[in-house]
Design a protein around this motif. Structure first.
Motif, mmCIF file in Angstrom:
data_model
loop_
_atom_site.group_PDB
_atom_site.id
_atom_site.type_symbol
_atom_site.label_atom_id
_atom_site.label_comp_id
_atom_site.label_asym_id
_atom_site.label_seq_id
_atom_site.Cartn_x
_atom_site.Cartn_y
_atom_site.Cartn_z
ATOM 1 N N GLY A 240 109.790 1.266 46.962
ATOM 2 C CA GLY A 240 109.776 1.154 48.418
ATOM 3 C C GLY A 240 109.562 2.510 49.053
ATOM 4 N N PRO A 241 109.154 2.550 50.322
ATOM 5 C CA PRO A 241 108.969 3.844 50.976
ATOM 6 C C PRO A 241 110.253 4.663 50.944
ATOM 7 C CG PRO A 241 108.032 2.076 52.298
ATOM 8 C CD PRO A 241 108.805 1.420 51.197
ATOM 9 N N THR A 242 110.141 5.870 50.439
ATOM 10 C CA THR A 242 111.300 6.738 50.284
ATOM 11 C C THR A 242 110.891 8.190 50.498
ATOM 12 O OG1 THR A 242 112.996 7.518 48.748
ATOM 13 C CG2 THR A 242 110.912 6.786 47.802
ATOM 14 N N GLY A 243 111.825 8.997 50.991
ATOM 15 C CA GLY A 243 111.549 10.417 51.177
ATOM 16 C C GLY A 243 111.608 11.216 49.894
ATOM 17 N N ASN A 244 112.081 10.607 48.806
ATOM 18 C CA ASN A 244 112.165 11.287 47.509
ATOM 19 C C ASN A 244 111.517 10.411 46.437
ATOM 20 O OD1 ASN A 244 112.830 13.147 45.547
ATOM 21 N ND2 ASN A 244 114.941 12.407 45.314
ATOM 22 N N PRO A 245 110.180 10.374 46.391
ATOM 23 C CA PRO A 245 109.507 9.474 45.442
ATOM 24 C C PRO A 245 109.721 9.895 43.988
ATOM 25 C CG PRO A 245 107.919 10.932 46.483
ATOM 26 C CD PRO A 245 109.231 11.171 47.167
ATOM 27 N N ASP A 246 109.644 8.914 43.118
ATOM 28 C CA ASP A 246 109.778 9.151 41.682
ATOM 29 C C ASP A 246 108.479 9.739 41.153
ATOM 30 O OD1 ASP A 246 110.377 9.221 39.031
ATOM 31 O OD2 ASP A 246 110.667 7.044 38.799
ATOM 32 N N GLN A 247 108.560 10.952 40.566
ATOM 33 C CA GLN A 247 107.360 11.641 40.108
ATOM 34 C C GLN A 247 106.862 11.120 38.749
ATOM 35 O OE1 GLN A 247 105.923 13.697 42.162
ATOM 36 N NE2 GLN A 247 107.628 13.679 43.640
ATOM 37 N N GLU A 248 107.638 10.243 38.089
ATOM 38 C CA GLU A 248 107.251 9.764 36.752
ATOM 39 C C GLU A 248 106.505 8.451 36.784
ATOM 40 O OE1 GLU A 248 107.616 11.697 34.243
ATOM 41 O OE2 GLU A 248 108.700 13.184 35.419
ATOM 42 N N THR A 249 106.332 7.859 37.950
ATOM 43 C CA THR A 249 105.636 6.579 38.011
ATOM 44 C C THR A 249 104.127 6.786 37.871
ATOM 45 O OG1 THR A 249 105.482 6.687 40.419
ATOM 46 C CG2 THR A 249 107.451 5.648 39.480
ATOM 47 N N ASP A 250 103.469 5.659 37.492
ATOM 48 C CA ASP A 250 102.011 5.714 37.371
ATOM 49 C C ASP A 250 101.350 6.060 38.702
ATOM 50 O OD1 ASP A 250 102.353 5.029 34.775
ATOM 51 O OD2 ASP A 250 101.820 2.904 35.021
ATOM 52 N N VAL A 251 101.892 5.488 39.779
ATOM 53 C CA VAL A 251 101.292 5.722 41.092
ATOM 54 C C VAL A 251 101.382 7.201 41.465
ATOM 55 C CG1 VAL A 251 101.468 5.200 43.549
ATOM 56 C CG2 VAL A 251 101.743 3.371 41.874
ATOM 57 N N ALA A 252 102.554 7.811 41.276
ATOM 58 C CA ALA A 252 102.739 9.207 41.642
ATOM 59 C C ALA A 252 101.838 10.124 40.825
ATOM 60 C CB ALA A 252 104.200 9.608 41.471
ATOM 61 N N GLN A 253 101.759 9.864 39.517
ATOM 62 C CA GLN A 253 100.935 10.733 38.672
ATOM 63 C C GLN A 253 99.449 10.548 38.961
ATOM 64 O OE1 GLN A 253 102.000 10.424 34.548
ATOM 65 N NE2 GLN A 253 104.193 10.665 34.942
ATOM 66 N N ALA A 254 99.040 9.335 39.302
ATOM 67 C CA ALA A 254 97.635 9.107 39.646
ATOM 68 C C ALA A 254 97.275 9.786 40.965
ATOM 69 C CB ALA A 254 97.349 7.611 39.716
ATOM 70 N N ILE A 255 98.205 9.759 41.921
ATOM 71 C CA ILE A 255 97.939 10.433 43.205
ATOM 72 C C ILE A 255 97.872 11.940 42.999
ATOM 73 C CG2 ILE A 255 98.894 10.915 45.486
ATOM 74 C CD1 ILE A 255 99.989 8.090 45.540
ATOM 75 N N ASP A 256 98.759 12.509 42.162
ATOM 76 C CA ASP A 256 98.712 13.940 41.879
ATOM 77 C C ASP A 256 97.398 14.339 41.241
ATOM 78 O OD1 ASP A 256 101.190 14.431 42.947
ATOM 79 O OD2 ASP A 256 102.254 14.140 41.044
ATOM 80 N N ALA A 257 96.850 13.456 40.385
ATOM 81 C CA ALA A 257 95.576 13.746 39.723
ATOM 82 C C ALA A 257 94.373 13.417 40.588
ATOM 83 C CB ALA A 257 95.492 12.968 38.406
ATOM 84 N N GLY A 258 94.587 12.779 41.738
ATOM 85 C CA GLY A 258 93.476 12.402 42.607
ATOM 86 C C GLY A 258 92.695 11.229 42.092
ATOM 87 N N GLU A 259 93.355 10.334 41.331
ATOM 88 C CA GLU A 259 92.641 9.235 40.698
ATOM 89 C C GLU A 259 93.167 7.871 41.102
ATOM 90 O OE1 GLU A 259 93.179 10.074 36.593
ATOM 91 O OE2 GLU A 259 91.730 11.717 36.564
ATOM 92 N N ASP A 260 94.039 7.798 42.071
ATOM 93 C CA ASP A 260 94.584 6.507 42.481
ATOM 94 C C ASP A 260 93.563 5.772 43.335
ATOM 95 O OD1 ASP A 260 97.282 4.949 42.576
ATOM 96 O OD2 ASP A 260 96.517 4.907 44.634
ATOM 97 N N VAL A 261 93.386 4.481 43.015
ATOM 98 C CA VAL A 261 92.349 3.708 43.706
ATOM 99 C C VAL A 261 92.769 3.309 45.107
ATOM 100 C CG1 VAL A 261 91.365 2.819 41.566
ATOM 101 C CG2 VAL A 261 93.241 1.583 42.656
ATOM 102 N N ASP A 262 94.049 3.386 45.406
ATOM 103 C CA ASP A 262 94.518 3.004 46.734
ATOM 104 C C ASP A 262 94.731 4.205 47.656
ATOM 105 O OD1 ASP A 262 94.565 0.298 46.072
ATOM 106 O OD2 ASP A 262 96.573 0.456 45.193
#
Length: 649
Positions: free
Chosen positions: A106-128
Motif C-alpha cells: 500500500g502507499p507508504t512513506g517508507n517503501p520496502d526496497q527488497e520488492t520486485d517493484v522497488a528494484q525495477a523502479i531503481d533500475a528504470g525497468e518497471d513497466v508501470d
C-alpha cells in the motif's frame, strides 16, 4: 515483452500502453542488476550511491516531508512539478515517490526496497513507471500517443506513473495536447514533471500541478555525504579537499559525486587539497589571498607576478577570475560584518585575514572590485585572451582611488551643523555695497579694459546686484592678508570667476523712474532675462507698468502654455529680478489672459464632388473615347482617378 536496458536507445512510448500480458519481473539477481553497469559490472558513483528512500535525500528535507505527509494523509495529487538546479535530486525523488505509491503493501512513506517493484523502479525497468526524456520526445505526436494509452490500466502496480524529465523542452502544441489529460487524468495515473527551467512552462500547465522547488544543497551536507562515499570506497580524504569539491559543485550533489569519482581515479587511496587543485586547475585560498593583498597594497608588479606563477602551475586564467570573484564576494560579506558561516568560496580559517583586509580596503572599494571582475568575466567568455584581460583588470584594481575615504568625507560633510557650513561658504562675502564697488573698480581693468562702466563711481542702487555677486564668492575660500586675518574686502575679487567679475564691472546703472516707457523698459528687461524666461515672456500680447511698480502681463488666449510657464515661481522671480536690476525697485507682476475673442477659422467650402455616374457620363461623352469604342468595338468598364479626385460611391 523484452524490455531494453536504459543504457541503450529505445522509444519510451513503446511502453506507454502497459500491455496486460506483460510477464512479471522475476526474482533473479540478474534481472535486478543495474542496467547502467558496463560489461565488468562497474556502476558510476553518482548512480551507485543514488538515494533510494526519503531518508537518504540530502538537502531536500522539506520536499521529502511534504510527500510523506501527503501519502500518510491520503492527499496525493495527480500531477507534481519538481523544479531546481541540476543534480539536486529531482528525478531521484520522483523515483522514490513512485516506489512509495506502488509499494505492494500500500502507499507508504517508507517503501520496502527488497520488492520486485522497488528494484525495477531503481533500475528504470518497471513497466508501470514510465520515464520520458522531454528533450528527445518533445513533439505533439508523442503526447498524442501518451494520451491514447493513458486509459490502459497498469500491469501489476496500483498506479501508472509518468515521469517526464526536462518537461520544459516540450513544444507549445505538445503542452496544449496534454492540458485536458493533465487536468482530469484517470484515477490510476500520476504525472511527475521535472525541470530546471520552470519559466518556460506555460502557466496553464503550472496551475494544474503541485510545485516543489528543490534548493541547492549546502556545502556542509555535500561534505558529509562525500565522507560517507569515501568511507564506503575505502579512500582517505582530507576535509579541506572535500570542502573544495563541495564548493566547486555549486550546490549540485551529482556534480560533487562526479568530481569525487574523477579525483579518486586520479589520486588513488589518498585525496588531498593539493590533488584537487592540481586536477581541477584552480588556485588555493592562500594564493588568492596573496593576490588580493598585493592589489590592496597598490603593487601591480607583485600582482602580475602572482598571476604568472599561478598560470605556470596550471591554473586557467578564466578559472582564476571566477575564483577571485568568489573570494571578493566572501571579503564583501566579512566587511559588512557577516560571520564565518557566511563564507561560500573560501575556508573559514581565513576569516581573520579577510576581516583585516576588508578594514584596510574599505567596503566601497571592495564593491568596485567586484564590479570590475564581473565585467572581466563577461569579456573573457567572448575572447581568447583571458590572461591579458585579467592582467589589465588587476592593474586597474591596483590603481583604484580610496573610494571608502571619499565616501567617509561625503558622509562627514552631511553631519556638519548648518551654521558651520554657511560660515565656510560665505566667509568672503562683501560687507557693504561701497566695498563691492571698490573691488569692482580695482579688478575691472584686468577683466574688461574697454568697459567704461568700470571707471564710473557706484551708485546706491548697485546694492541690488550684491546677492548675485555673493553667489560667485560663495565657492571661493577665504584669502589671508598680510596681517594674518581673512581679507574679505580688498582681496575677495581675486577669487571671483572672470565671467562674474565682467558682469559686475559692466553692470548698467539703474534706469531713473519715468525715463523710459513701459514697452521700452520691458524690451530691456527681456534682454536681461535668462534665455528660457525671455522666450516665454515674448509671447505676451500687452505689458503695462504703472508708477506704483505693478506690471500687468497679458497673454493671448492661444498662448496658454507660455502663460502657465511664466506663472511658475522660477520664471516669475526671474522677471521680478530683471526689472529690479533695471529700475532698482521691486515690482508686483500680474499675469492674466486676454479677454479678446479669438476669431475662429471659417471652414472653406469644398466644391461638390462628382459621383461615379457623372464621371462615367463625362468620359463616355469624350470624343476620343467614342472613337476608341467605334474602332475597337469596346466599352468603358472602369475609371481610375487620382486619390484626391476619387468620386463618391
Amino acid at each position: 515483452m523484452k524490455v531494453a536496458s536504459t543504457g541503450q536507445s529505445f522509444n519510451f512510448f513503446s511502453l506507454l500502453s502497459g500491455p496486460l500480458d506483460a510477464p512479471r519481473m522475476s526474482d533473479s539477481s540478474e534481472q535486478h542488476q543495474p542496467s547502467a553497469a558496463s560489461q565488468d559490472g562497474y556502476v558510476v558513483v553518482a548512480r551507485r550511491y543514488r538515494p533510494k528512500s526519503f531518508d537518504e535525500l540530502v538537502g531536500q528535507d522539506h520536499v521529502g516531508r511534504a510527500l510523506v505527509n501527503a501519502i500518510e494523509t491520503g492527499r496525493v495529487g495527480h500531477a507534481y512539478l519538481f523544479t531546481g538546479a541540476r543534480g539536486v535530486g529531482k528525478t531521484s525523488t520522483a523515483r522514490i515517490f513512485a516506489k512509495a505509491l506502488n509499494d505492494p503493501g500500500g502507499p507508504t512513506g517508507n517503501p520496502d526496497q527488497e520488492t520486485d517493484v522497488a528494484q525495477a523502479i531503481d533500475a528504470g525497468e518497471d513497466v508501470d513507471v514510465i520515464e520520458i526524456d522531454g528533450a528527445s520526445n518533445r513533439g505533439i505526436d508523442e503526447i498524442r500517443s501518451l494520451r491514447a494509452n493513458v486509459g490502459v490500466r497498469p500491469s501489476r502496480s496500483r498506479y501508472k506513473i509518468y515521469i517526464i524529465d526536462e518537461v520544459h523542452m516540450l513544444t507549445q502544441a505538445a503542452f496544449n495536447a496534454l492540458l485536458k489529460t493533465l487536468e482530469e487524468p484517470p484515477e490510476h495515473v500520476k504525472f511527475i514533471f521535472c525541470t530546471t527551467d520552470p519559466e518556460k512552462i506555460p502557466i496553464t500547465v503550472l496551475s494544474r500541478c503541485q510545485r516543489f522547488d528543490f534548493a541547492p544543497v549546502e556545502v556542509s551536507k555535500i561534505v558529509a555525504r562525500l565522507k560517507e562515499i569515501c568511507a564506503a570506497e575505502g579512500t582517505e580524504a582530507d576535509d579541506t579537499a572535500l570542502e573544495l569539491i563541495a564548493r566547486r559543485a555549486a550546490g549540485s550533489m551529482r556534480d560533487s559525486q562526479s568530481l569525487l569519482e574523477q579525483l579518486l581515479s586520479f589520486s588513488g587511496d589518498q585525496l588531498t587539497a593539493e590533488t584537487v587543485h592540481q586536477m581541477l586547475g584552480t588556485a588555493d585560498d592562500e594564493r588568492l589571498h596573496a593576490l588580493a593583498t598585493a592589489m590592496a597594497a597598490r603593487d601591480a608588479a607583485s600582482a602580475l607576478s602572482q598571476l604568472d606563477a599561478a598560470v605556470d602551475e596550471g591554473v586557467d586564467a578564466g578559472r582564476l577570475a571566477e575564483q577571485l570573484l568568489g573570494y571578493f564576494r566572501d571579503l564583501m560579506a566579512v566587511t559588512v560584518g557577516c560571520e564565518s558561516s557566511m563564507l561560500r568560496h573560501t575556508s573559514a580559517g581565513l576569516y581573520d585575514e579577510l576581516s583585516e583586509l576588508g578594514k584596510r580596503w574599505g567596503l566601497q572599494t571592495v564593491l568596485a572590485v567586484v564590479g570590475l571582475i564581473d565585467d572581466t568575466l563577461v569579456r573573457i567568455r567572448h575572447s581568447v585572451y583571458a590572461r591579458v584581460l585579467l592582467e589589465s583588470t588587476l592593474i586597474q584594481i591596483c590603481h583604484l582611488p580610496d573610494l571608502q575615504s571619499i565616501a567617509d568625507l561625503a558622509e562627514a560633510a552631511k553631519t556638519l551643523p548648518e551654521g558651520a557650513r554657511l560660515s565656510t561658504t560665505r566667509s568672503v562675502a562683501p560687507e557693504t555695497p561701497g566695498s563691492l564697488g571698490a573691488e569692482s573698480k580695482k579688478k575691472a581693468p584686468a577683466v574688461s579694459p574697454d568697459s567704461a562702466a568700470a571707471n564710473s563711481a557706484p551708485t546706491p542702487s548697485t546694492a541690488a546686484n550684491v546677492p548675485r555677486i555673493d553667489d560667485a564668492h560663495a565657492a571661493s575660500p577665504p584669502v589671508s592678508g598680510n596681517d594674518g586675518e581673512s581679507s574679505s574686502r580688498s582681496e575677495a575679487p581675486a577669487s571671483v570667476p572672470a565671467a562674474a567679475a565682467s558682469a559686475a564691472a559692466t553692470a548698467s546703472p539703474p534706469v531713473p523712474a519715468g525715463s523710459l516707457s513701459g514697452k521700452e523698459l520691458w524690451a530691456r528687461a527681456l534682454q536681461d532675462m535668462d534665455p528660457m524666461t525671455s522666450t516665454l515672456a515674448t509671447s505676451v500680447e500687452d505689458v503695462s507698468i504703472d508708477e506704483s511698480g505693478q506690471v500687468v502681463m497679458t497673454f493671448p488666449a492661444k498662448a496658454g502654455l507660455a502663460m502657465g510657464r511664466c506663472d511658475k515661481p522660477v520664471h516669475r522671480q526671474e522677471i521680478v529680478e530683471s526689472l529690479r536690476r533695471l529700475t532698482g525697485r521691486d515690482h508686483q507682476v500680474i499675469i492674466k489672459a486676454s479677454t479678446k475673442a479669438v476669431a475662429e477659422d471659417k471652414p472653406v467650402a469644398k466644391a461638390p464632388q462628382k459621383s461615379r455616374v457623372q464621371w462615367m457620363r463625362e468620359v463616355e461623352a469624350n470624343s476620343l473615347v467614342q472613337s476608341c469604342k467605334e474602332v475597337f468595338s469596346a466599352e468603358v468598364t472602369k475609371i481610375d482617378l487620382p486619390r484626391n479626385d476619387a468620386p463618391r460611391r
